[in-house]
Design a protein around this motif. Structure first.
Motif, PDB file in Angstrom:
ATOM      1  N   VAL A  71      -1.181 -26.890  33.727  1.00 14.41           N
ATOM      2  CA  VAL A  71      -0.490 -27.848  32.870  1.00 14.41           C
ATOM      3  C   VAL A  71      -1.510 -28.878  32.408  1.00 14.41           C
ATOM      4  O   VAL A  71      -2.228 -29.461  33.229  1.00 14.41           O
ATOM      5  CB  VAL A  71       0.669 -28.549  33.605  1.00 14.41           C
ATOM      6  N   CYS A  72      -1.576 -29.112  31.108  1.00 14.94           N
ATOM      7  CA  CYS A  72      -2.521 -30.063  30.540  1.00 14.94           C
ATOM      8  C   CYS A  72      -1.993 -31.496  30.683  1.00 14.94           C
ATOM      9  O   CYS A  72      -0.797 -31.701  30.892  1.00 14.94           O
ATOM     10  CB  CYS A  72      -2.786 -29.728  29.080  1.00 14.94           C
ATOM     11  N   PRO A  73      -2.857 -32.493  30.562  1.00 16.31           N
ATOM     12  CA  PRO A  73      -2.430 -33.891  30.716  1.00 16.31           C
ATOM     13  C   PRO A  73      -1.325 -34.287  29.741  1.00 16.31           C
ATOM     14  O   PRO A  73      -1.296 -33.838  28.594  1.00 16.31           O
ATOM     15  CB  PRO A  73      -3.715 -34.686  30.436  1.00 16.31           C
ATOM     16  N   MET A  74      -0.402 -35.101  30.228  1.00 15.92           N
ATOM     17  CA  MET A  74       0.670 -35.706  29.445  1.00 15.92           C
ATOM     18  C   MET A  74       1.630 -34.679  28.850  1.00 15.92           C
ATOM     19  O   MET A  74       2.252 -34.925  27.819  1.00 15.92           O
ATOM     20  CB  MET A  74       0.099 -36.601  28.346  1.00 15.92           C
ATOM     21  N   VAL A  75       1.755 -33.529  29.504  1.00 22.28           N
ATOM     22  CA  VAL A  75       2.718 -32.501  29.096  1.00 22.28           C
ATOM     23  C   VAL A  75       3.873 -32.518  30.092  1.00 22.28           C
ATOM     24  O   VAL A  75       3.660 -32.445  31.308  1.00 22.28           O
ATOM     25  CB  VAL A  75       2.072 -31.103  29.041  1.00 22.28           C
ATOM     26  N   LEU A  76       5.091 -32.598  29.598  1.00 24.15           N
ATOM     27  CA  LEU A  76       6.278 -32.658  30.446  1.00 24.15           C
ATOM     28  C   LEU A  76       6.464 -31.340  31.194  1.00 24.15           C
ATOM     29  O   LEU A  76       6.402 -30.262  30.600  1.00 24.15           O
ATOM     30  CB  LEU A  76       7.509 -32.949  29.590  1.00 24.15           C
ATOM     31  N   HIS A  77       6.708 -31.426  32.513  1.00 22.98           N
ATOM     32  CA  HIS A  77       6.923 -30.211  33.300  1.00 22.98           C
ATOM     33  C   HIS A  77       7.777 -30.531  34.519  1.00 22.98           C
ATOM     34  O   HIS A  77       7.880 -31.678  34.954  1.00 22.98           O
ATOM     35  CB  HIS A  77       5.594 -29.576  33.728  1.00 22.98           C
ATOM     36  N   ASP A  78       8.412 -29.487  35.050  1.00 28.72           N
ATOM     37  CA  ASP A  78       9.189 -29.626  36.276  1.00 28.72           C
ATOM     38  C   ASP A  78       9.133 -28.317  37.039  1.00 28.72           C
ATOM     39  O   ASP A  78       8.665 -27.295  36.518  1.00 28.72           O
ATOM     40  CB  ASP A  78      10.633 -30.052  35.979  1.00 28.72           C
ATOM     41  N   MET A  79       9.622 -28.319  38.287  1.00 29.78           N
ATOM     42  CA  MET A  79       9.481 -27.145  39.142  1.00 29.78           C
ATOM     43  C   MET A  79      10.633 -27.057  40.128  1.00 29.78           C
ATOM     44  O   MET A  79      11.105 -28.066  40.652  1.00 29.78           O
ATOM     45  CB  MET A  79       8.156 -27.214  39.908  1.00 29.78           C
ATOM     46  N   THR A  80      11.096 -25.842  40.370  1.00 29.75           N
ATOM     47  CA  THR A  80      12.087 -25.546  41.396  1.00 29.75           C
ATOM     48  C   THR A  80      11.529 -24.452  42.299  1.00 29.75           C
ATOM     49  O   THR A  80      11.018 -23.433  41.801  1.00 29.75           O
ATOM     50  CB  THR A  80      13.409 -25.058  40.773  1.00 29.75           C
ATOM     51  N   LEU A  81      11.600 -24.649  43.620  1.00 28.10           N
ATOM     52  CA  LEU A  81      11.128 -23.652  44.569  1.00 28.10           C
ATOM     53  C   LEU A  81      12.243 -23.298  45.540  1.00 28.10           C
ATOM     54  O   LEU A  81      12.991 -24.163  45.989  1.00 28.10           O
ATOM     55  CB  LEU A  81       9.920 -24.169  45.351  1.00 28.10           C
ATOM     56  N   ILE A  82      12.341 -22.016  45.853  1.00 24.76           N
ATOM     57  CA  ILE A  82      13.318 -21.492  46.799  1.00 24.76           C
ATOM     58  C   ILE A  82      12.632 -21.273  48.139  1.00 24.76           C
ATOM     59  O   ILE A  82      11.470 -20.845  48.197  1.00 24.76           O
ATOM     60  CB  ILE A  82      13.908 -20.160  46.275  1.00 24.76           C
ATOM     61  N   PHE A  83      13.336 -21.551  49.221  1.00 27.50           N
ATOM     62  CA  PHE A  83      12.749 -21.377  50.552  1.00 27.50           C
ATOM     63  C   PHE A  83      12.450 -19.900  50.821  1.00 27.50           C
ATOM     64  O   PHE A  83      13.297 -19.025  50.634  1.00 27.50           O
ATOM     65  CB  PHE A  83      13.700 -21.888  51.626  1.00 27.50           C
TER      66      PHE A  83
END
Length: 297
Positions: A71-83
């Motif tokens: 992910v490059c600087p100042m780029v909106l991102h999010d993450m979901t992880l499953i156990f």
């Protein structure tokens, strides 16, 4: 685009370490969700064993074993992880100052947002080996002389995969307060001079000074004035590390009114004086990697 769930992440490092490394963290049984955010650093995530999803801009991708993310600087991102019991991931965050220090030039300037790529087993083993090696050296003492070539090799290996990945284009809503503030910060980050008035900044975004100030602090979590001060301090740390300029000369070059005020602000933000930072920047302990992600509610 709604703004209430978007935020700016301040990446914390310790004195003498100009990158963030988190290695081999597990996932809580309820899973983990990282809300949409941006930060000033490049972000590399390597998922050796994982299940979940990663969003860059408006595009959502599956995370599975052997997934490499940039992910490059100042780029909106999010993450979901499953156990999963065998979960294993690495996170490396660094800014352009690291690239300048390493004298490393990004080989793929067309990457404006980042990429997500599924690696074959051979490439996955190489990336895993490099992250394991880098983590081991990072956790050791007195590592800087040897770790820089390894960090350069790791970055080269990751960015080399960009040519095999589809470039992600982030769609922006120019009417969004969030986007306007972020675009302004992106523009500021390209500059080396930070004496920008509140009137100039608010005019850039098309806001009144009061609306700009409120919006900037809500999104960036610090005031506009404090943001500019931190940029000047960050600029000064590079001069402290890489030049023999006097404290007075550095204060003047970084646009502080005088050296006493510069030293006061430096110590309040960095915890040490500029001289102590200069003398001990290569011997401080490595940053902790024990900070946990927030769990899904």
């Amino acid at each position: 685009m709604q703004n209430f769930d978007h935020f700016f992440e301040k990446i914390e490092t310790t004195i003498g370490v100009d990158y963030m490394l988190r290695a081999r963290e597990g996932v809580p049984t309820k899973g983990v969700y990282i809300r949409p955010h941006v930060h000033l650093e490049h972000e590399i995530m390597w998922f050796r064993y994982a299940q979940g999803a990663y969003t860059i801009g408006n595009e959502k991708f599956k995370i599975k074993n052997n997934t490499l993310v940039l992910v490059c600087p100042m780029v909106l991102h999010d993450m979901t992880l499953i156990f999963t019991e065998d979960h294993e991931r690495f996170l490396l965050q660094f800014d352009n100052a690291v690239l300048n220090r390493l004298k490393y030039q990004l080989p793929h300037p067309y990457l404006h947002s980042g990429f997500i790529l599924q690696l074959n087993e051979q490439d996955a083993e190489r990336i895993q080996f490099l992250f394991d090696w880098f983590t081991e050296m990072h956790d050791s003492q007195d590592y800087e002389e040897d770790i820089n070539p390894l960090l350069t090799l790791l970055l080269s290996t990751v960015f080399n995969h960009a040519k095999n990945a589809e470039n992600i284009t982030v769609k922006q809503n120019q009417n969004s307060t969030f986007e306007n503030i972020i675009n302004f910060v992106i523009d500021v980050e390209k500059k080396s001079q930070f004496n920008i008035s509140l009137e100039e900044a608010s005019s850039y975004c098309g806001f009144s000074p009061s609306h700009f100030s409120r919006s900037f602090k809500k999104i960036m979590q610090i005031s506009f004035k404090e943001y500019l001060t931190r940029k000047k301090i960050a600029q000064s740390t590079e001069l402290l590390r890489n030049t023999d300029l006097s404290i007075t000369e550095i204060a003047y070059q970084c646009e502080f009114t005088d050296s006493a005020y510069y030293c006061f602000k430096f110590r309040s933000l960095m915890g040490v004086t500029p001289n102590k930072f200069r003398n001990h920047s290569r011997t401080t302990k490595q940053l902790s990697t024990k900070h946990d992600f927030p769990e899904i509610n």
